[in-house]
Design a protein around this motif. Structure first.
Motif, PDB file in Angstrom:
ATOM      1  N   GLU A  41     -52.628  69.973  22.401  1.00 18.26           N
ATOM      2  CA  GLU A  41     -51.863  71.214  21.577  1.00 18.26           C
ATOM      3  C   GLU A  41     -51.479  70.610  20.509  1.00 18.26           C
ATOM      4  OE1 GLU A  41     -51.799  74.392  22.707  1.00 18.26           O
ATOM      5  OE2 GLU A  41     -53.629  74.042  24.027  1.00 18.26           O
ATOM      6  N   ASP A  42     -50.916  71.247  19.815  1.00 17.00           N
ATOM      7  CA  ASP A  42     -49.880  70.995  17.755  1.00 17.00           C
ATOM      8  C   ASP A  42     -49.055  71.968  18.531  1.00 17.00           C
ATOM      9  OD1 ASP A  42     -51.923  69.695  17.224  1.00 17.00           O
ATOM     10  OD2 ASP A  42     -53.005  71.150  16.297  1.00 17.00           O
ATOM     11  N   HIS A  44     -44.408  72.642  17.871  1.00 15.38           N
ATOM     12  CA  HIS A  44     -43.010  71.559  16.940  1.00 15.38           C
ATOM     13  C   HIS A  44     -42.038  72.112  18.244  1.00 15.38           C
ATOM     14  CE1 HIS A  44     -45.412  73.336  13.116  1.00 15.38           C
ATOM     15  NE2 HIS A  44     -45.601  74.336  14.250  1.00 15.38           N
ATOM     16  N   PRO A  70     -47.062  62.562  20.347  1.00 12.72           N
ATOM     17  CA  PRO A  70     -47.872  62.147  19.600  1.00 12.72           C
ATOM     18  C   PRO A  70     -48.436  60.810  18.566  1.00 12.72           C
ATOM     19  CG  PRO A  70     -46.329  64.039  19.032  1.00 12.72           C
ATOM     20  CD  PRO A  70     -46.178  63.553  19.934  1.00 12.72           C
ATOM     21  N   ASP A  93     -42.853  67.016  16.043  1.00 11.66           N
ATOM     22  CA  ASP A  93     -43.383  67.420  16.012  1.00 11.66           C
ATOM     23  C   ASP A  93     -44.500  67.202  15.444  1.00 11.66           C
ATOM     24  OD1 ASP A  93     -42.074  69.741  15.463  1.00 11.66           O
ATOM     25  OD2 ASP A  93     -42.082  69.597  13.070  1.00 11.66           O
ATOM     26  N   GLY A  94     -45.850  67.202  15.828  1.00  9.75           N
ATOM     27  CA  GLY A  94     -47.246  66.913  16.409  1.00  9.75           C
ATOM     28  C   GLY A  94     -48.781  66.840  17.410  1.00  9.75           C
ATOM     29  N   ARG A  95     -49.034  66.452  17.604  1.00  7.03           N
ATOM     30  CA  ARG A  95     -50.615  67.138  18.512  1.00  7.03           C
ATOM     31  C   ARG A  95     -49.757  65.866  20.004  1.00  7.03           C
ATOM     32  NH1 ARG A  95     -56.344  66.916  16.332  1.00  7.03           N
ATOM     33  NH2 ARG A  95     -55.081  69.088  15.130  1.00  7.03           N
ATOM     34  N   GLU A  97     -51.456  65.454  24.058  1.00  9.98           N
ATOM     35  CA  GLU A  97     -52.872  65.293  24.107  1.00  9.98           C
ATOM     36  C   GLU A  97     -52.670  64.739  25.720  1.00  9.98           C
ATOM     37  OE1 GLU A  97     -56.454  62.264  22.793  1.00  9.98           O
ATOM     38  OE2 GLU A  97     -55.049  61.888  23.952  1.00  9.98           O
TER      39      GLU A  97
END
Length: 202
Positions: A41-42, A44, A70, A93-95, A97
């Protein structure tokens, strides 16, 4: 024909604004033996995400789970658990997992049902109407109820499968006992018959 008055429009618009910053995903996957399945999921900063999961079939009903940021640092890790809940608030912020691993098993596949729900961060200042806050709280409560219902459904399915498996084993065990009993009786009859049989000499 009914007419929607301005107050109703305001309520509908408030409901839309309250539900908009939330996301809910529900999945059921099969994790093959010696494999893992990962999702992301991306997010913030200050976004919230919760992953709940339940193993519904396969082996000892356990799975490995971990959640990473991330940069690949583990935020949550659970080993060989049947069910679990992992919650986090994004610090950057980022992905992000999350993975389900069945690498501990070399033969049995696992069936996993999981929900991902979260809240997109919205800066709540004093201008937000009280009704909007209440609707947001209600939306979060409904999400919790939905997760609990899905958990109960999976548990019922697991218990039903266990009961059916036990019933099948008892049935085949009874059949095997009956076959063995008939074979023993037949052998005893044959043995006794041959024991008392008079041999004639020619």
């Amino acid at each position: 024909m009914s007419r929607i008055f301005p107050s109703s429009w305001f309520a509908l618009w408030t409901l839309f604004l309250a539900v908009l910053p939330t996301f809910v995903l529900s999945h059921m996957i099969e994790v093959p033996a010696s494999k893992k399945e990962c999702f992301f999921e991306d997010l913030h900063v200050n976004d919230k995400m919760t992953v709940t999961y339940q193993v519904g079939g396969g082996g000892h009903l356990d799975i490995d789970f971990w959640l990473t940021d991330p940069e690949g640092q583990a935020l949550d890790k659970r080993i060989k658990q049947t069910t679990g809940t992992a919650s986090m608030t994004a610090a950057k912020d980022g992905r992000y997992e999350y993975c389900f691993s069945n690498q501990m098993s070399t033969v049995v596949d696992k069936i996993v049902s999981f929900n991902v729900h979260g809240v997109i961060y919205v800066d709540e200042d004093d201008t937000i109407a009280p009704i909007e806050r209440e609707i947001r709280n209600l939306a979060q409560g409904l999400t919790s109820v939905k997760d609990e219902q899905e958990y109960i459904v999976i548990r019922e399915r697991t218990h039903r499968n266990t009961a059916e498996s036990t019933n099948s084993r008892v049935k085949w065990w009874s059949i095997m006992q009956a076959v063995v009993l008939f074979l023993v009786v037949a052998w005893q009859v044959y043995y006794l018959k041959s024991f008392f049989e008079v041999k004639r000499a020619f």
